[in-house]
Design a protein around this motif. Structure first.
Motif, PDB file in Angstrom:
ATOM      1  N   ASP A  21      20.271  -5.073  13.609  1.00 11.92           N
ATOM      2  CA  ASP A  21      18.810  -4.938  13.582  1.00 11.92           C
ATOM      3  C   ASP A  21      18.198  -6.324  13.410  1.00 11.92           C
ATOM      4  O   ASP A  21      17.801  -6.714  12.310  1.00 11.92           O
ATOM      5  CB  ASP A  21      18.462  -4.028  12.385  1.00 11.92           C
ATOM      6  CG  ASP A  21      17.036  -3.514  12.427  1.00 11.92           C
ATOM      7  OD1 ASP A  21      16.473  -3.402  13.528  1.00 11.92           O
ATOM      8  OD2 ASP A  21      16.500  -3.195  11.348  1.00 11.92           O
ATOM      9  N   THR A  41      18.951  -3.494  17.895  1.00  6.60           N
ATOM     10  CA  THR A  41      17.568  -3.003  17.843  1.00  6.60           C
ATOM     11  C   THR A  41      16.671  -4.163  17.436  1.00  6.60           C
ATOM     12  O   THR A  41      17.060  -5.013  16.631  1.00  6.60           O
ATOM     13  CB  THR A  41      17.388  -1.844  16.835  1.00  6.60           C
ATOM     14  OG1 THR A  41      17.873  -2.242  15.558  1.00  6.60           O
ATOM     15  CG2 THR A  41      18.094  -0.584  17.292  1.00  6.60           C
ATOM     16  N   ASN A  43      12.236  -5.096  16.810  1.00  3.09           N
ATOM     17  CA  ASN A  43      10.871  -4.556  16.711  1.00  3.09           C
ATOM     18  C   ASN A  43       9.924  -5.755  16.744  1.00  3.09           C
ATOM     19  O   ASN A  43      10.381  -6.914  16.669  1.00  3.09           O
ATOM     20  CB  ASN A  43      10.705  -3.667  15.461  1.00  3.09           C
ATOM     21  CG  ASN A  43      10.903  -4.419  14.162  1.00  3.09           C
ATOM     22  OD1 ASN A  43      10.499  -5.579  14.034  1.00  3.09           O
ATOM     23  ND2 ASN A  43      11.500  -3.779  13.174  1.00  3.09           N
ATOM     24  N   LYS A 102      11.705   1.442  23.218  1.00  2.60           N
ATOM     25  CA  LYS A 102      11.444   1.919  21.854  1.00  2.60           C
ATOM     26  C   LYS A 102       9.967   2.304  21.748  1.00  2.60           C
ATOM     27  O   LYS A 102       9.078   1.496  22.037  1.00  2.60           O
ATOM     28  CB  LYS A 102      11.794   0.804  20.869  1.00  2.60           C
ATOM     29  CG  LYS A 102      12.050   1.259  19.473  1.00  2.60           C
ATOM     30  CD  LYS A 102      12.581   0.080  18.657  1.00  2.60           C
ATOM     31  CE  LYS A 102      12.801   0.449  17.229  1.00  2.60           C
ATOM     32  NZ  LYS A 102      13.069  -0.745  16.421  1.00  2.60           N
ATOM     33  N   THR A 126      10.794   5.491  17.345  1.00  2.22           N
ATOM     34  CA  THR A 126      10.825   4.735  16.096  1.00  2.22           C
ATOM     35  C   THR A 126       9.765   5.224  15.117  1.00  2.22           C
ATOM     36  O   THR A 126       8.874   5.992  15.483  1.00  2.22           O
ATOM     37  CB  THR A 126      10.667   3.222  16.393  1.00  2.22           C
ATOM     38  OG1 THR A 126      10.929   2.490  15.195  1.00  2.22           O
ATOM     39  CG2 THR A 126       9.282   2.874  16.916  1.00  2.22           C
ATOM     40  N   SER A 146      14.883   7.115  15.289  1.00  5.89           N
ATOM     41  CA  SER A 146      15.162   6.162  14.208  1.00  5.89           C
ATOM     42  C   SER A 146      14.457   6.558  12.916  1.00  5.89           C
ATOM     43  O   SER A 146      13.304   6.181  12.687  1.00  5.89           O
ATOM     44  CB  SER A 146      14.696   4.755  14.611  1.00  5.89           C
ATOM     45  OG  SER A 146      15.510   4.228  15.625  1.00  5.89           O
ATOM     46  N   PHE A 148      13.668   5.891   9.187  1.00  6.37           N
ATOM     47  CA  PHE A 148      13.662   4.638   8.416  1.00  6.37           C
ATOM     48  C   PHE A 148      14.077   4.915   6.969  1.00  6.37           C
ATOM     49  O   PHE A 148      13.257   5.234   6.107  1.00  6.37           O
ATOM     50  CB  PHE A 148      12.263   4.016   8.449  1.00  6.37           C
ATOM     51  CG  PHE A 148      11.940   3.220   9.686  1.00  6.37           C
ATOM     52  CD1 PHE A 148      12.475   3.536  10.918  1.00  6.37           C
ATOM     53  CD2 PHE A 148      11.074   2.138   9.607  1.00  6.37           C
ATOM     54  CE1 PHE A 148      12.162   2.801  12.059  1.00  6.37           C
ATOM     55  CE2 PHE A 148      10.741   1.390  10.732  1.00  6.37           C
ATOM     56  CZ  PHE A 148      11.289   1.724  11.970  1.00  6.37           C
ATOM     57  N   ARG A 151      12.655   2.325   4.061  1.00  8.91           N
ATOM     58  CA  ARG A 151      11.215   2.439   3.776  1.00  8.91           C
ATOM     59  C   ARG A 151      10.901   3.726   3.025  1.00  8.91           C
ATOM     60  O   ARG A 151       9.936   3.789   2.267  1.00  8.91           O
ATOM     61  CB  ARG A 151      10.393   2.348   5.066  1.00  8.91           C
ATOM     62  CG  ARG A 151      10.438   0.957   5.672  1.00  8.91           C
ATOM     63  CD  ARG A 151       9.403   0.765   6.755  1.00  8.91           C
ATOM     64  NE  ARG A 151       9.744  -0.400   7.556  1.00  8.91           N
ATOM     65  CZ  ARG A 151       8.976  -0.913   8.494  1.00  8.91           C
ATOM     66  NH1 ARG A 151       7.801  -0.361   8.761  1.00  8.91           N
ATOM     67  NH2 ARG A 151       9.364  -1.976   9.184  1.00  8.91           N
ATOM     68  N   ALA A 182      17.921   3.782  10.573  1.00  9.78           N
ATOM     69  CA  ALA A 182      17.303   2.449  10.622  1.00  9.78           C
ATOM     70  C   ALA A 182      16.763   2.078   9.246  1.00  9.78           C
ATOM     71  O   ALA A 182      16.836   2.871   8.310  1.00  9.78           O
ATOM     72  CB  ALA A 182      16.183   2.447  11.660  1.00  9.78           C
ATOM     73  N   ARG A 185      19.188  -1.259   4.233  1.00 13.46           N
ATOM     74  CA  ARG A 185      18.941  -2.396   3.332  1.00 13.46           C
ATOM     75  C   ARG A 185      20.184  -2.880   2.606  1.00 13.46           C
ATOM     76  O   ARG A 185      20.157  -3.937   1.985  1.00 13.46           O
ATOM     77  CB  ARG A 185      17.899  -1.995   2.282  1.00 13.46           C
ATOM     78  CG  ARG A 185      16.565  -1.553   2.841  1.00 13.46           C
ATOM     79  CD  ARG A 185      15.675  -2.750   3.123  1.00 13.46           C
ATOM     80  NE  ARG A 185      14.525  -2.376   3.949  1.00 13.46           N
ATOM     81  CZ  ARG A 185      13.440  -1.762   3.484  1.00 13.46           C
ATOM     82  NH1 ARG A 185      13.349  -1.459   2.217  1.00 13.46           N
ATOM     83  NH2 ARG A 185      12.448  -1.476   4.299  1.00 13.46           N
ATOM     84  N   THR A 202      21.649   1.008  12.393  1.00 15.61           N
ATOM     85  CA  THR A 202      21.230  -0.330  12.797  1.00 15.61           C
ATOM     86  C   THR A 202      20.920  -1.090  11.524  1.00 15.61           C
ATOM     87  O   THR A 202      20.154  -0.632  10.680  1.00 15.61           O
ATOM     88  CB  THR A 202      20.063  -0.331  13.794  1.00 15.61           C
ATOM     89  OG1 THR A 202      19.892  -1.676  14.244  1.00 15.61           O
ATOM     90  CG2 THR A 202      18.756   0.210  13.225  1.00 15.61           C
TER      91      THR A 202
HETATM   92  C1  E4P Z   1      14.797  -0.637  13.626  1.00 19.23           C
HETATM   93  O1  E4P Z   1      14.807   0.004  14.625  1.00 19.23           O
HETATM   94  C2  E4P Z   1      13.660  -0.655  12.679  1.00 19.23           C
HETATM   95  O2  E4P Z   1      12.534  -1.198  13.305  1.00 19.23           O
HETATM   96  C3  E4P Z   1      14.052  -1.442  11.464  1.00 19.23           C
HETATM   97  O3  E4P Z   1      15.321  -0.981  11.027  1.00 19.23           O
HETATM   98  C4  E4P Z   1      13.044  -1.415  10.349  1.00 19.23           C
HETATM   99  O4  E4P Z   1      13.620  -2.042   9.234  1.00 19.23           O
HETATM  100  P1  E4P Z   1      12.763  -2.516   7.965  1.00 19.23           P
HETATM  101  O5  E4P Z   1      12.229  -1.310   7.257  1.00 19.23           O
HETATM  102  O6  E4P Z   1      13.739  -3.284   7.107  1.00 19.23           O
HETATM  103  O7  E4P Z   1      11.655  -3.388   8.492  1.00 19.23           O
END
Ligand code: E4P
Length: 233
Positions: A21, A41, A43, A102, A126, A146, A148, A151, A182, A185, A202
Motif C-alpha cells: 500500500d 494499491t 490512493n 479504484k 474503496t 477495501s 479500512f 481507520r 486495507a 497498520r 494491502t
Molecule cells: C488502500 O487501498 C487504502 O487507501 C489505504 O490502505 C488506506 O490506508 P490508511 O488508512 O493508512 O490511510
C-alpha cells in the motif's frame, strides 16, 4: 484470545495475497524483491506523499509501478460523478493491463462499478466501512472491496470484526468479489486478516517486514552462529 463473532471456516481459499500500500517505487521494489508481492494499491494521499503532481506525472507513475510489479495495481479516480469516474477510469485502465480502477463507495461509484464490471475492467471499491457497503459493491460486480481496518480501529470499532462479517456473508451468498483488507497498520492486522478470511491484505512495507521479527529467531540464530564459530575458529 479476542472474541470472534463470525466464523468463516466455510470459505475455501488457496492463500491470502499480499499487496503493498504505497506509491513509493523503492519500497515497491523492495517488497517485490522479497518474492512475495502480488500487487500494489495507491490512493491520492499516497501519490501526494511521493510528490507526484499533474495528470501526466500521475499517469507515468502508474506505468512505472506496473513496470515493477507483475500484479494488479489499483489506481484511484478523483472524480465523484458518474461520467467523470467513467472517463478517468477508462483512461487509467488503458494505461496497462494490470490497472484496477479504484472507485469510492458512493452512489455514482456503485453505478461506475457496474459499468466497468460489464466491460470486463477490474474495480476496487474503496472506503468501505460496513457490511452493507460491501454487499452493495459485490452486487454491482466489484472485483475487490477495501474495508479500512485501521481507520475503524482508530474510532473504536473493531476493523477485524468487519473483515470476519464480510467474509462470512460473501461465503454464504457466494459473491466472487474479493476482500482486500486495507488500512493495515501493524503485523497483527495481517495475521488477523488471514485468520478472518481476507483474500488479500494491502499493507505498508514496514508491517510486512515486521512479520519477520521474533526475538527467539534473532537469539537462536546468534547462538547457532556462535557455536559454529567456536568449532571453526
Ligand atoms: C488502500 O487501498 C487504502 O487507501 C489505504 O490502505 C488506506 O490506508 P490508511 O488508512 O493508512 O490511510
Amino acid at each position: 484470545m479476542a472474541k470472534i463473532s463470525f466464523i468463516c471456516a466455510t470459505k475455501i481459499q488457496h492463500n491470502m495475497k499480499f499487496f503493498i500500500d504505497t506509491a513509493n517505487l523503492a519500497q515497491i521494489k523492495e517488497a517485490n524483491d522479497l518474492g512475495i508481492l502480488d500487487g500494489v494499491t495507491t490512493n491520492p494521499s499516497l501519490m501526494a506523499k511521493e510528490g507526484i503532481k499533474g495528470d501526466a506525472a500521475v499517469m507515468q507513475h502508474y506505468k512505472d509501478i506496473c513496470a515493477l510489479v507483475d500484479g494488479d495495481v489499483s489506481a484511484e479516480v478523483i472524480a465523484t460523478d458518474y461520467e467523470g469516474m467513467i472517463k478517468e477510469g477508462e483512461a487509467l485502465a488503458a494505461l496497462h493491463k494490470n490497472i484496477v480502477v479504484k472507485i469510492p463507495m458512493i452512489k455514482d461509484g456503485i453505478k461506475a462499478i457496474k459499468y466497468f464490471s460489464g466491460k470486463g475492467i477490474k474495480t476496487n471499491c474503496t472506503l468501505v466501512f460496513s457490511a452493507g457497503q460491501a454487499i452493495l459493491a459485490a452486487k454491482a460486480g466489484a472485483t475487490y472491496i477495501s474495508p479500512f481496518v485501521g481507520r475503524l480501529d482508530d474510532i473504536s470499532f473493531d476493523g477485524m470484526e468487519l473483515i470476519a462479517q464480510i467474509s462470512h456473508i460473501f461465503s454464504v451468498q457466494g459473491y466472487e468479489t474479493e476482500i482486500l483488507a486495507a488500512s493495515i497498520r501493524n503485523p497483527m492486522h495481517i495475521v488477523k486478516s488471514a485468520e478472518m478470511g481476507a483474500d488479500i491484505i494491502t499493507s505498508p512495507l514496514a508491517s510486512i517486514l515486521a512479520l519477520l521479527k521474533h526475538p527467539l529467531t534473532d537469539s537462536g540464530l546468534a547462538q547457532f552462529l556462535a557455536d559454529h564459530q567456536k568449532l571453526n575458529a
